[in-house]
Motif scaffolding. Sequence first.
Motif, mmCIF file in Angstrom:
data_model
loop_
_atom_site.group_PDB
_atom_site.id
_atom_site.type_symbol
_atom_site.label_atom_id
_atom_site.label_comp_id
_atom_site.label_asym_id
_atom_site.label_seq_id
_atom_site.Cartn_x
_atom_site.Cartn_y
_atom_site.Cartn_z
ATOM 1 N N SER A 1 0.945 -1.243 -0.019
ATOM 2 C CA SER A 1 -0.006 0.054 -0.034
ATOM 3 C C SER A 1 0.895 1.224 -0.011
ATOM 4 C CB SER A 1 -0.950 -0.077 1.268
ATOM 5 O OG SER A 1 -0.172 -0.170 2.344
ATOM 6 N N GLY A 2 1.997 1.369 0.801
ATOM 7 C CA GLY A 2 2.685 2.247 0.906
ATOM 8 C C GLY A 2 3.560 2.496 -0.509
ATOM 9 N N LEU A 3 3.876 1.539 -1.258
ATOM 10 C CA LEU A 3 4.344 1.604 -2.612
ATOM 11 C C LEU A 3 3.575 2.315 -3.591
ATOM 12 C CD1 LEU A 3 6.279 -1.647 -2.469
ATOM 13 C CD2 LEU A 3 7.626 0.679 -2.236
ATOM 14 N N MET A 4 2.157 1.650 -3.353
ATOM 15 C CA MET A 4 1.314 2.430 -4.309
ATOM 16 C C MET A 4 1.129 3.862 -3.922
ATOM 17 S SD MET A 4 0.565 -0.005 -6.691
ATOM 18 C CE MET A 4 -0.936 0.771 -7.337
ATOM 19 N N GLU A 5 1.298 4.193 -2.687
ATOM 20 C CA GLU A 5 1.045 5.560 -2.476
ATOM 21 C C GLU A 5 2.475 6.495 -3.265
ATOM 22 O OE1 GLU A 5 0.730 6.655 1.564
ATOM 23 O OE2 GLU A 5 -0.989 5.391 1.723
ATOM 24 N N ASP A 6 3.523 5.775 -2.898
ATOM 25 C CA ASP A 6 4.747 6.304 -3.500
ATOM 26 C C ASP A 6 4.296 6.671 -5.153
ATOM 27 O OD1 ASP A 6 5.943 6.229 -1.394
ATOM 28 O OD2 ASP A 6 7.394 4.910 -1.689
ATOM 29 N N PHE A 7 3.767 5.635 -5.699
ATOM 30 C CA PHE A 7 3.547 5.687 -7.111
ATOM 31 C C PHE A 7 2.717 6.770 -7.426
ATOM 32 C CE2 PHE A 7 1.030 4.273 -10.964
ATOM 33 C CZ PHE A 7 2.195 4.121 -11.807
ATOM 34 N N ASP A 8 1.373 7.021 -6.603
ATOM 35 C CA ASP A 8 0.282 7.956 -6.943
ATOM 36 C C ASP A 8 0.961 9.385 -6.656
ATOM 37 O OD1 ASP A 8 -1.289 5.833 -7.876
ATOM 38 O OD2 ASP A 8 -2.271 5.897 -5.835
ATOM 39 N N LYS A 9 2.017 9.474 -5.613
ATOM 40 C CA LYS A 9 2.442 10.609 -5.483
ATOM 41 C C LYS A 9 3.105 11.448 -6.378
ATOM 42 C CE LYS A 9 3.371 10.390 -0.853
ATOM 43 N NZ LYS A 9 4.489 9.956 0.307
ATOM 44 N N VAL A 10 4.057 10.515 -7.081
ATOM 45 C CA VAL A 10 4.772 10.992 -8.408
ATOM 46 C C VAL A 10 3.996 11.299 -9.440
ATOM 47 C CG1 VAL A 10 6.606 10.293 -9.863
ATOM 48 C CG2 VAL A 10 6.751 10.009 -7.343
ATOM 49 N N THR A 11 3.191 10.453 -9.623
ATOM 50 C CA THR A 11 2.067 10.406 -10.670
ATOM 51 C C THR A 11 1.363 11.755 -10.578
ATOM 52 O OG1 THR A 11 1.883 8.001 -11.094
ATOM 53 C CG2 THR A 11 0.187 9.231 -12.331
ATOM 54 N N CYS A 12 0.707 12.139 -9.575
ATOM 55 C CA CYS A 12 0.122 13.098 -9.050
ATOM 56 C C CYS A 12 0.939 14.659 -9.555
ATOM 57 C CB CYS A 12 -0.285 13.221 -7.773
ATOM 58 S SG CYS A 12 -2.019 12.619 -7.387
ATOM 59 N N GLU A 13 2.319 14.539 -9.047
ATOM 60 C CA GLU A 13 3.198 15.602 -9.454
ATOM 61 C C GLU A 13 3.259 15.683 -11.023
ATOM 62 O OE1 GLU A 13 3.516 17.771 -7.148
ATOM 63 O OE2 GLU A 13 2.753 16.498 -5.664
ATOM 64 N N LEU A 14 3.253 14.625 -11.769
ATOM 65 C CA LEU A 14 3.680 14.955 -13.100
ATOM 66 C C LEU A 14 2.018 15.509 -13.796
ATOM 67 C CD1 LEU A 14 5.019 11.435 -14.146
ATOM 68 C CD2 LEU A 14 6.145 13.658 -13.683
ATOM 69 N N GLU A 15 1.067 15.008 -13.237
ATOM 70 C CA GLU A 15 -0.130 15.351 -13.637
ATOM 71 C C GLU A 15 -0.481 16.904 -13.530
ATOM 72 O OE1 GLU A 15 -3.538 13.130 -13.787
ATOM 73 O OE2 GLU A 15 -4.044 14.527 -15.389
ATOM 74 N N ALA A 16 -0.038 17.485 -12.119
ATOM 75 C CA ALA A 16 0.063 18.959 -11.925
ATOM 76 C C ALA A 16 0.726 19.529 -12.792
ATOM 77 C CB ALA A 16 0.329 18.941 -10.519
ATOM 78 N N TYR A 17 1.912 19.154 -13.217
ATOM 79 C CA TYR A 17 2.774 19.937 -13.902
ATOM 80 C C TYR A 17 2.181 20.056 -15.375
ATOM 81 C CZ TYR A 17 6.715 21.307 -16.465
ATOM 82 O OH TYR A 17 7.715 21.698 -17.561
ATOM 83 N N SER A 18 1.810 18.981 -15.845
ATOM 84 C CA SER A 18 1.358 19.044 -17.422
ATOM 85 C C SER A 18 0.519 17.732 -17.492
ATOM 86 C CB SER A 18 2.320 18.927 -18.449
ATOM 87 O OG SER A 18 2.175 18.436 -19.438
ATOM 88 N N PRO A 19 -0.812 18.009 -17.743
ATOM 89 C CA PRO A 19 -1.621 16.739 -17.770
ATOM 90 C C PRO A 19 -1.328 15.768 -19.142
ATOM 91 C CG PRO A 19 -3.036 18.854 -18.020
ATOM 92 C CD PRO A 19 -1.490 19.328 -17.953
ATOM 93 N N SER A 20 -0.547 16.229 -19.862
ATOM 94 C CA SER A 20 0.000 15.135 -20.982
ATOM 95 C C SER A 20 1.100 14.292 -20.455
ATOM 96 C CB SER A 20 0.649 15.848 -22.373
ATOM 97 O OG SER A 20 1.796 16.825 -21.680
ATOM 98 N N LEU A 21 1.832 14.524 -19.139
ATOM 99 C CA LEU A 21 2.995 13.882 -18.892
ATOM 100 C C LEU A 21 2.443 12.500 -18.198
ATOM 101 C CD1 LEU A 21 5.592 16.051 -16.974
ATOM 102 C CD2 LEU A 21 5.987 14.976 -19.015
ATOM 103 N N PRO A 22 1.535 12.347 -17.562
ATOM 104 C CA PRO A 22 1.321 10.989 -17.231
ATOM 105 C C PRO A 22 0.741 10.099 -18.239
ATOM 106 C CG PRO A 22 -0.103 12.678 -15.810
ATOM 107 C CD PRO A 22 0.509 13.256 -17.116
ATOM 108 N N ARG A 23 0.339 10.623 -19.199
ATOM 109 C CA ARG A 23 -0.373 9.674 -20.431
ATOM 110 C C ARG A 23 0.961 9.330 -21.136
ATOM 111 N NH1 ARG A 23 -4.707 13.614 -20.363
ATOM 112 N NH2 ARG A 23 -3.792 14.806 -22.219
#
Length: 338
Positions: free
Chosen positions: A253-275
């Motif tokens: 669960s902690g690792l999935m949280e790590d994963f989401d944290k980084v993905t969220c930052e990418l998304e907030a920077y530019s919506p095209s990045l996580p895609r």
Amino acid sequence: MDFLDEALITAKSGDGGRGCVSFRRERFIPKGGPDGGDGGKGGDVIVRATRRLDSLVPFRYRRFFRAQKGQPGRGQKQSGKDGKDVVVEVPPGTTVQDPDTGEPLADLVLDNQELVLLKGGRGGWGNQHFATSTNRAPRRAQPGLPGQEKRFRLVLKTVANIGLIGLPNAGKSTLLSHLTTARPKIADYPFTTLVPNLGVIVFDEGKTLTVADIPGLIEGASEGRGLGHRFLKHIERTEVLLHLLDITHGPVSGLMEDFDKVTCELEAYSPSLPRKQKIVLINKIDLSEPGHRDVAELIKRLKARGYEAFPISALTGQGLEDVKRTLLKEFFHEDSEG
Ligand SMILES: Nc1nc2c(ncn2[C@@H]2O[C@H](COP(=O)(O)OP(=O)(O)OP(=O)(O)O)[C@@H](O)[C@H]2O)c(=O)[nH]1
Ligand SMILES: [Mg+2]
């Protein structure tokens, strides 16, 4: 390491040369007509990408670029010489922006790609053009048009095929040093990497892929926390992101949280990045016991969300052959067995 990814320069294109006032003088022709030549055109300001450069460091030492003036026209209808262009050489991946509005003016991605930033002034007409039926001896010629002066902001966005992302200390630089000949700083504390590192993976048959290792991302990175946000632009142009998770951060669960944290930052920077195409690397597998249940569970969860995941050790190289094979397939549509 010396690195500079933004610079301000001022450039000026050349003034046009002035036209000439002159009259033909020959024996037996007492009153020759006007023969003043035109002024030459001023030089342009050109920006050109070159692979010889990989940072904007040269702009620390040179900030002003001036093209040559056009020469004035001369008698006997001789035009003045055009002024020489000035070429601003930048590394591929540089965008040129208006420093006040941020408006992009040029995006230079390919080697030798170039663009005229400022046109030189047109040369003035010599008096040869001004003769009329009523005025056969015009004493009039034009001055050349002035060149333009303008400031530009240069912004370098690395051109790499692959970007490495993850929390600080996940092992990104270790992976870069294992996959490529790059020798980035590696250490057991967060924010070891302060500026992006680039490396090249060389496959058999000379195929290559460039990899960008950027500083670790933390929560709030897109709003300026940590260092990562400044460097997110360096992964904007990548085609594949390798997202590193540190298994020692477990449980699942902690690792999935790590994963989401980084993905969220990418998304907030530019919506095209996580895609972007993303492959997850579960790193430091050498520190977990063989056949650990968490690893299998993590792979399953990531798969359910559409991600391919590989357990690896950036330190020992374990699992990296699979990753390389996947990259070969992804970029060159190749299955290399063995
Ligand atoms: N045992 C083990 N240690 C690893 C592995 N990968 C990285 N490390 C260690 O983890 C620490 C951090 O590694 P780095 O490569 O500097 O991590 P990073 O992601 O680049 O960190 P930042 O630059 O701070 O974002 C170092 O002490 C590495 O030796 C691995 O696969 N196994
Ligand atoms: Mg690092």
